[in-house]
Design a protein around this motif. Structure first.
Motif, PDB file in Angstrom:
ATOM      1  N   GLN A   1     -36.129  19.398 -35.319  1.00 11.34           N
ATOM      2  CA  GLN A   1     -35.922  19.807 -36.549  1.00 11.34           C
ATOM      3  C   GLN A   1     -34.723  18.666 -37.246  1.00 11.34           C
ATOM      4  O   GLN A   1     -34.799  18.601 -38.325  1.00 11.34           O
ATOM      5  CB  GLN A   1     -34.959  21.181 -36.616  1.00 11.34           C
ATOM      6  N   THR A   2     -34.053  17.982 -36.247  1.00 11.36           N
ATOM      7  CA  THR A   2     -33.254  16.963 -36.870  1.00 11.36           C
ATOM      8  C   THR A   2     -34.052  15.674 -37.151  1.00 11.36           C
ATOM      9  O   THR A   2     -33.384  14.605 -37.657  1.00 11.36           O
ATOM     10  CB  THR A   2     -32.003  16.647 -35.794  1.00 11.36           C
ATOM     11  N   CYS A   3     -35.137  15.448 -36.805  1.00 17.77           N
ATOM     12  CA  CYS A   3     -35.816  14.153 -36.696  1.00 17.77           C
ATOM     13  C   CYS A   3     -36.361  14.462 -38.382  1.00 17.77           C
ATOM     14  O   CYS A   3     -36.777  15.204 -39.080  1.00 17.77           O
ATOM     15  CB  CYS A   3     -37.288  14.316 -36.164  1.00 17.77           C
ATOM     16  N   LYS A   4     -36.337  13.290 -39.218  1.00 15.72           N
ATOM     17  CA  LYS A   4     -36.709  13.147 -40.527  1.00 15.72           C
ATOM     18  C   LYS A   4     -38.090  13.437 -40.790  1.00 15.72           C
ATOM     19  O   LYS A   4     -38.619  13.748 -42.068  1.00 15.72           O
ATOM     20  CB  LYS A   4     -36.262  11.804 -41.074  1.00 15.72           C
ATOM     21  N   ASN A   5     -38.804  13.436 -39.868  1.00 14.35           N
ATOM     22  CA  ASN A   5     -40.368  13.545 -40.103  1.00 14.35           C
ATOM     23  C   ASN A   5     -40.703  15.168 -39.563  1.00 14.35           C
ATOM     24  O   ASN A   5     -41.804  15.536 -39.521  1.00 14.35           O
ATOM     25  CB  ASN A   5     -41.199  12.577 -39.180  1.00 14.35           C
TER      26      ASN A   5
END
Length: 207
Positions: free
Chosen positions: A147-151
């Motif tokens: 969830q913390t990944c921009k994708n």
């Protein structure tokens, strides 16, 4: 330079590890999940991490995550401090954490999802094979960690079947000999795969 199994004595490095991971994520713009110091500390206390040190100076880090009641494990958070990059340290850390994972979880499948060609190369040399996400863990807590990944929106749109990351898997049942690190790696193939994914998802975003 020494690379050792992290323990409670290395808790003092938790903050700089998290900061280094966060800064690397900002530079790359993708592929690295942020972690909090408490999480890193828990890995050290349980003997599920390795740390590289030059004297008392932090140089690199990686940790083990177990999923599906130990059926799968992942080597995550591989990071090298900017002061020690371009020296082959990431590859050394990767080998140590992989061997540690195989010793501690000998029957577990070791998997990775990554956008980095350098990590794909290291994984390939250790015997990982590219796989679909359906062959990886179905433990939802792992995917929630993205969830913390921009994708993350890409992962959601595809119902967790595909993302910019490439899934890779080491299955111990398919390896009867010790890992030699001599597996073939074709950079052109991996680069093409990465470019296809990026092009496909960028087109979707423009619609």
């Amino acid at each position: 330079m020494k690379i050792v199994i992290a323990d409670k004595s290395h808790i003092i490095y938790a903050d700089v590890i998290c900061k280094t991971i966060e800064e690397a994520a900002q530079v790359r713009g993708t592929g690295i999940a942020k972690r909090q110091p408490d999480y890193i500390i828990s890995k050290m206390e349980n003997g599920n991490a390795v740390i590289a040190l030059e004297g008392d100076q932090f140089a690199g880090f990686c940790y083990i995550e177990a999923w599906g009641h130990g059926k799968f494990v992942a080597n995550s958070g591989l990071i090298v401090h900017p002061n020690f990059r371009n020296q082959g340290l990431a590859k050394k850390i990767k080998k140590v954490i992989f061997r540690h994972s195989r010793t501690k979880f000998p029957n577990s499948k070791v998997f990775s999802i990554t956008t980095g060609l350098a990590v794909m190369k290291m994984n390939s040399e250790l015997g990982y094979k590219p796989v679909t996400f359906s062959e990886l863990t179905d433990d939802q807590s792992f995917w929630d960690g993205c969830q913390t990944c921009k994708n993350y929106d890409v992962l959601q749109r595809t119902e967790q079947k595909m993302c910019l990351c490439t899934g890779m898997l080491y299955d111990p049942s398919q390896h009867t000999r010790p890992e030699t690190g001599n597996h073939k790696y074709d950079k052109k193939v991996w680069t093409r795969l990465k470019n296809i994914k990026q092009s496909m998802f960028l087109k979707k975003e423009k619609k």
